[in-house]
Design a protein around this motif. Structure first.
Motif, PDB file in Angstrom:
ATOM      1  N   PRO A   1       5.278  -0.121   4.687  1.00  0.00           N
ATOM      2  CA  PRO A   1       6.720  -0.409   4.704  1.00  0.00           C
ATOM      3  C   PRO A   1       7.464   0.717   5.421  1.00  0.00           C
ATOM      4  CG  PRO A   1       6.039   0.336   2.529  1.00  0.00           C
ATOM      5  CD  PRO A   1       4.778   0.157   3.314  1.00  0.00           C
ATOM      6  N   ASP A   2       8.658   0.404   5.894  1.00  0.00           N
ATOM      7  CA  ASP A   2       9.459   1.414   6.596  1.00  0.00           C
ATOM      8  C   ASP A   2       9.820   2.582   5.678  1.00  0.00           C
ATOM      9  OD1 ASP A   2       9.388  -0.063   8.928  1.00  0.00           O
ATOM     10  OD2 ASP A   2      11.255  -1.125   8.486  1.00  0.00           O
ATOM     11  N   ARG A   3      10.038   2.288   4.410  1.00  0.00           N
ATOM     12  CA  ARG A   3      10.419   3.321   3.453  1.00  0.00           C
ATOM     13  C   ARG A   3       9.237   3.596   2.522  1.00  0.00           C
ATOM     14  NH1 ARG A   3      14.948   5.672   1.228  1.00  0.00           N
ATOM     15  NH2 ARG A   3      14.846   6.150  -1.004  1.00  0.00           N
ATOM     16  N   ARG A   4       8.774   4.850   2.514  1.00  0.00           N
ATOM     17  CA  ARG A   4       7.615   5.209   1.708  1.00  0.00           C
ATOM     18  C   ARG A   4       7.932   6.460   0.873  1.00  0.00           C
ATOM     19  NH1 ARG A   4       2.314   5.886   4.911  1.00  0.00           N
ATOM     20  NH2 ARG A   4       1.390   5.363   2.885  1.00  0.00           N
ATOM     21  N   PRO A   5       8.548   6.295  -0.295  1.00  0.00           N
ATOM     22  CA  PRO A   5       8.844   7.452  -1.141  1.00  0.00           C
ATOM     23  C   PRO A   5       7.581   8.220  -1.524  1.00  0.00           C
ATOM     24  CG  PRO A   5      10.077   5.536  -1.871  1.00  0.00           C
ATOM     25  CD  PRO A   5       9.088   5.046  -0.867  1.00  0.00           C
ATOM     26  N   VAL A   6       7.717   9.540  -1.550  1.00  0.00           N
ATOM     27  CA  VAL A   6       6.596  10.432  -1.822  1.00  0.00           C
ATOM     28  C   VAL A   6       6.898  11.272  -3.060  1.00  0.00           C
ATOM     29  CG1 VAL A   6       5.189  12.325  -0.931  1.00  0.00           C
ATOM     30  CG2 VAL A   6       6.071  10.590   0.644  1.00  0.00           C
TER      31      VAL A   6
ATOM     32  N   TYR B   1      10.086  10.674   5.399  1.00  0.00           N
ATOM     33  CA  TYR B   1       9.723  10.197   4.062  1.00  0.00           C
ATOM     34  C   TYR B   1      10.742  10.681   3.036  1.00  0.00           C
ATOM     35  CZ  TYR B   1       4.947   9.370   5.876  1.00  0.00           C
ATOM     36  OH  TYR B   1       3.847   8.936   6.579  1.00  0.00           O
ATOM     37  N   PRO B   2      11.239   9.811   2.166  1.00  0.00           N
ATOM     38  CA  PRO B   2      12.016  10.285   1.009  1.00  0.00           C
ATOM     39  C   PRO B   2      11.059  11.027   0.073  1.00  0.00           C
ATOM     40  CG  PRO B   2      12.302   7.924   1.370  1.00  0.00           C
ATOM     41  CD  PRO B   2      11.144   8.348   2.197  1.00  0.00           C
TER      42      PRO B   2
ATOM     43  N   GLU C   1       5.182   5.372  -3.071  1.00  0.00           N
ATOM     44  CA  GLU C   1       4.177   4.861  -2.146  1.00  0.00           C
ATOM     45  C   GLU C   1       3.100   5.904  -1.851  1.00  0.00           C
ATOM     46  OE1 GLU C   1       3.954   1.877  -0.355  1.00  0.00           O
ATOM     47  OE2 GLU C   1       5.609   0.953  -1.442  1.00  0.00           O
ATOM     48  N   VAL C   2       3.454   7.169  -1.973  1.00  0.00           N
ATOM     49  CA  VAL C   2       2.536   8.260  -1.642  1.00  0.00           C
ATOM     50  C   VAL C   2       2.661   9.338  -2.714  1.00  0.00           C
ATOM     51  CG1 VAL C   2       1.954  10.078   0.014  1.00  0.00           C
ATOM     52  CG2 VAL C   2       2.757   7.846   0.846  1.00  0.00           C
ATOM     53  N   THR C   3       1.533   9.835  -3.194  1.00  0.00           N
ATOM     54  CA  THR C   3       1.540  10.941  -4.146  1.00  0.00           C
ATOM     55  C   THR C   3       0.603  12.036  -3.659  1.00  0.00           C
ATOM     56  OG1 THR C   3       1.954   9.445  -6.001  1.00  0.00           O
ATOM     57  CG2 THR C   3       1.137  11.635  -6.533  1.00  0.00           C
ATOM     58  N   VAL C   4       1.074  13.271  -3.770  1.00  0.00           N
ATOM     59  CA  VAL C   4       0.250  14.427  -3.431  1.00  0.00           C
ATOM     60  C   VAL C   4       0.123  15.274  -4.689  1.00  0.00           C
ATOM     61  CG1 VAL C   4      -0.035  16.434  -1.943  1.00  0.00           C
ATOM     62  CG2 VAL C   4       1.125  14.387  -1.059  1.00  0.00           C
TER      63      VAL C   4
ATOM     64  N   GLU D   1       8.399  19.467   2.649  1.00  0.00           N
ATOM     65  CA  GLU D   1       9.316  19.698   3.760  1.00  0.00           C
ATOM     66  C   GLU D   1       8.843  18.995   5.033  1.00  0.00           C
ATOM     67  OE1 GLU D   1      11.907  23.426   5.588  1.00  0.00           O
ATOM     68  OE2 GLU D   1      10.252  23.818   4.214  1.00  0.00           O
ATOM     69  N   TYR D   2       7.542  19.042   5.275  1.00  0.00           N
ATOM     70  CA  TYR D   2       6.976  18.416   6.474  1.00  0.00           C
ATOM     71  C   TYR D   2       7.145  16.901   6.429  1.00  0.00           C
ATOM     72  CZ  TYR D   2       3.700  17.831  10.384  1.00  0.00           C
ATOM     73  OH  TYR D   2       3.139  17.514  11.605  1.00  0.00           O
ATOM     74  N   LEU D   3       6.844  16.289   5.285  1.00  0.00           N
ATOM     75  CA  LEU D   3       6.973  14.837   5.169  1.00  0.00           C
ATOM     76  C   LEU D   3       8.435  14.398   5.221  1.00  0.00           C
ATOM     77  CD1 LEU D   3       4.270  14.022   2.448  1.00  0.00           C
ATOM     78  CD2 LEU D   3       4.119  13.701   4.929  1.00  0.00           C
TER      79      LEU D   3
END
Length: 262
Positions: free
Chosen positions: A7-12, A34-35, A88-91, A27-29
């Protein structure tokens, strides 16, 4: 079956975002669009970084997180999703470093390291991945370590925890096959971060001397946190249908005179 594009929006959600690899990754994402939900115990430092990101045109929110407390993890994910939408993304990179010889550290000290680095990562995984499975997509990136391949003296609990991360990732990759959710692990080499900066000089010198004795300190070059941030970005930007499962990032040795003149 064709994979639907990201998707266009991928919260991290970045766990451990108050310093080091986590802060650099957030900061990089954010700069890449990325939100980002910044999560850690030091909320004041998170807010400073969130303000910096938003001042630069990005979208960020600071959320308190203690990975050793399951309710804190659940609340963190809820607050992040309330502010940014479904994660959508977890680190998962929260952690600290306590050193000592394996026969001298207490069982409580040993267990504390495992609780933070391994069980803490699983708490975050358990809190976000069911939602990803339900949506049929998502990336979960574990920050591992090259100590899994090259164990280092004075770090038995840390090595055991990071080896556990590798085992966890290998298992969940099997379990997530066909769900659309990708789990990956980055194994950083020696990196300059805030982790371990509180160690006393005597123990640190003894540890480094043991590393040298066993050939585990080949050169004095270190990675910067930004190098790992770029690795995370490459993993999560991979088009759906492909999967960067394990990424190893090491510092290059210094150029010799011949190489520098080439």
């Amino acid at each position: 079956m064709t994979f639907i594009p990201h998707p266009d929006r991928r919260p991290v959600l970045v766990a451990g975002a108050s310093s080091g690899i986590g802060a650099a990754t957030a900061e990089y994402l954010a700069a890449a669009g990325y939100p980002v939900a910044l999560a850690a115990r030091r909320i004041d430092r998170l807010q400073e970084l969130a303000d910096k990101i938003t001042a630069s045109g990005g979208e960020a929110v600071a959320v308190p997180l203690d990975v050793t407390d399951e309710q804190s993890v659940v609340d963190c994910v809820a607050k992040a999703e309330a502010a940014l939408g479904p994660i959508e993304v977890t680190v998962a990179g929260a952690g600290d470093l306590a050193i000592g010889l394996s026969y001298e550290v207490t069982s409580e000290e040993f267990a504390s390291q495992v609780n933070i680095h391994l069980v803490g990562a699983h708490r975050i995984y358990r809190a976000v991945v069911p939602g990803m499975i339900e949506r049929g997509r998502g990336d979960f990136v574990f920050i591992g370590s090259d100590v899994v391949l090259h164990p280092r003296p004075w770090s038995s609990a840390y090595v055991a925890a990071k080896a556990g991360i590798d085992g966890l990732v290998a298992t969940v990759q099997l379990e997530l096959e066909g769900t659309g959710v990708r789990a990956s692990v980055i194994r950083p080499g020696q990196t300059i971060t805030g982790m371990g900066m509180n160690l006393d000089q005597e123990s640190t010198e003894a540890m480094l001397n043991d590393w040298i004795k066993h050939g585990l300190a080949r050169h004095g070059n270190f990675l910067a946190p930004e190098h790992l941030a770029q690795g995370v970005a490459a993993i999560v930007a991979m088009p759906r249908g492909a999967h960067m499962r394990v990424v190893e990032i090491e510092a290059e040795g210094a150029l010799n005179k011949k190489g520098s003149d080439a």
